[in-house]
Scaffold this motif. Structure first.
Motif, PDB file in Angstrom:
ATOM      1  N   LYS A   1      -3.123  -8.990  -6.617  1.00  0.00           N
ATOM      2  CA  LYS A   1      -2.129  -8.378  -5.714  1.00  0.00           C
ATOM      3  C   LYS A   1      -1.648  -9.414  -4.700  1.00  0.00           C
ATOM      4  O   LYS A   1      -0.454  -9.482  -4.388  1.00  0.00           O
TER       5      LYS A   1
ATOM      6  N   CYS B   1       2.079 -10.802  -4.122  1.00  0.00           N
ATOM      7  CA  CYS B   1       2.767 -10.728  -2.817  1.00  0.00           C
ATOM      8  C   CYS B   1       3.307 -12.103  -2.430  1.00  0.00           C
ATOM      9  O   CYS B   1       4.447 -12.228  -1.988  1.00  0.00           O
TER      10      CYS B   1
ATOM     11  N   ASP C   1      -4.282  -4.765  -0.067  1.00  0.00           N
ATOM     12  CA  ASP C   1      -3.064  -4.548  -0.863  1.00  0.00           C
ATOM     13  C   ASP C   1      -1.843  -5.023  -0.070  1.00  0.00           C
ATOM     14  O   ASP C   1      -1.990  -5.609   1.011  1.00  0.00           O
ATOM     15  N   GLU C   2      -0.672  -4.747  -0.592  1.00  0.00           N
ATOM     16  CA  GLU C   2       0.566  -5.238   0.027  1.00  0.00           C
ATOM     17  C   GLU C   2       0.726  -4.784   1.484  1.00  0.00           C
ATOM     18  O   GLU C   2       1.227  -5.538   2.314  1.00  0.00           O
ATOM     19  N   ASN C   3       0.287  -3.564   1.794  1.00  0.00           N
ATOM     20  CA  ASN C   3       0.413  -3.086   3.183  1.00  0.00           C
ATOM     21  C   ASN C   3      -0.350  -3.987   4.148  1.00  0.00           C
ATOM     22  O   ASN C   3       0.111  -4.279   5.246  1.00  0.00           O
ATOM     23  N   TRP C   4      -1.542  -4.409   3.723  1.00  0.00           N
ATOM     24  CA  TRP C   4      -2.343  -5.310   4.569  1.00  0.00           C
ATOM     25  C   TRP C   4      -1.689  -6.685   4.658  1.00  0.00           C
ATOM     26  O   TRP C   4      -1.722  -7.337   5.706  1.00  0.00           O
TER      27      TRP C   4
ATOM     28  N   VAL D   1       1.486  -7.297   4.547  1.00  0.00           N
ATOM     29  CA  VAL D   1       2.616  -7.158   5.476  1.00  0.00           C
ATOM     30  C   VAL D   1       2.100  -7.091   6.918  1.00  0.00           C
ATOM     31  O   VAL D   1       2.674  -7.697   7.826  1.00  0.00           O
ATOM     32  N   GLU D   2       0.980  -6.382   7.110  1.00  0.00           N
ATOM     33  CA  GLU D   2       0.425  -6.301   8.472  1.00  0.00           C
ATOM     34  C   GLU D   2       0.093  -7.708   8.999  1.00  0.00           C
ATOM     35  O   GLU D   2       0.383  -8.040  10.145  1.00  0.00           O
TER      36      GLU D   2
ATOM     37  N   GLU E   1       3.261  -9.495   9.869  1.00  0.00           N
ATOM     38  CA  GLU E   1       3.840  -8.976  11.123  1.00  0.00           C
ATOM     39  C   GLU E   1       3.104  -9.539  12.327  1.00  0.00           C
ATOM     40  O   GLU E   1       3.716  -9.944  13.313  1.00  0.00           O
TER      41      GLU E   1
END
Ligand code: IPE
Ligand code: MG
Length: 236
Positions: free
Chosen positions: A38, A42, A211-214, A216-217, A220
């Protein structure tokens, strides 16, 4: 969002993920491979030029032999299962770390993946394997010392650039962002020299759940940091 040129990731928390589910620690490492896929995906989609993952440290030899052997087998398995896809995705793979104490079969697989991806021009994926920052610096010092003795170098040639180019990461840019999962807030001998000005982001997630959410976090958080490299904020 600012995309870092080079991201280093310490993939921590496999053992705890497994134990919390009544599984063997090794099952956590196996599950962690899915998160690694993953992460690579990313890095490709977000156009990160360099990604370095910490997969086995020169200190991890202290673990039970069975776990060490399992992790070694996992590297072989990962290369065998994913090499075609990495080539297809134009990924260039480098393995960073000590080679002397690795078994011949592992050295062969490392040479194979590096050779087969050498001319790829997409993501640079560096796998820190049997890697330690202090080991890397000591190895560089030995090589520089030998060159001094051989008369190939003079003391005044020893600059920061020379040290950088004597490390396992020779030719790679320094990391801008170091991510560590698992909740521990330390660098644990990862990219000791190179990460002098890296932003550190610690994520409260065990590696198999990354995963992708982490991802992106972490980006950010990185984007919100002000990097001054020892200078001062410029007011325009
Ligand atoms: C990271 O997970 C993988 C390696 C260091 C090889 P761990 O195995 O360190 O997992 P925890 O920290 O014990 O949960
Ligand atoms: Mg750990």
């Amino acid at each position: 969002m600012t995309i870092p040129t080079h991201i280093g990731v310490t993939m921590d928390g496999n053992g705890r993920w497994a134990l919390a589910r009544g599984k063997q620690r090794t099952e956590g490492h196996l599950e962690g491979i899915k998160s690694l896929r993953k992460l690579v995906d990313c890095a490709i989609r977000y156009k990160v030029p360099y990604l370095t993952v910490f997969s086995f440290s020169s200190e991890n030899w202290r673990r039970p032999k069975s776990e060490v052997e399992f992790i070694f087998k996992l590297l072989k398995k990962f290369v065998n299962s994913d090499l075609d896809k990495l080539i297809e995705n134009n990924v260039r793979v480098r393995i960073l770390g000590g080679r002397d104490d690795l078994e011949p079969a592992l050295k062969t697989i490392i040479a194979k993946v590096e050779e087969k991806t050498r001319s790829n021009t997409g993501l640079n994926l560096n796998v820190a394997f049997n890697y330690g920052g202090r080991l890397e610096i000591a190895t560089a010092m030995k090589n520089i010392g030998q060159d001094l003795l051989d008369g190939k170098l003079k003391i005044c040639d020893i600059t920061e650039d020379l040290v950088s180019s004597s490390l396992f990461t020779a030719g790679l840019p320094d990391p801008d962002l170091l991510i560590r999962t698992g909740g521990e807030q330390r660098t644990s001998n990862f990219l000791v020299w190179q990460a002098a000005y890296a932003e550190l982001v610690f994520l409260d997630v065990l590696w198999p759940q990354f995963d992708e959410n982490w991802f992106v976090e972490a980006l950010e958080k990185f984007s919100s940091r002000q990097r001054r490299f020892g200078g001062i904020e410029t007011v325009t």
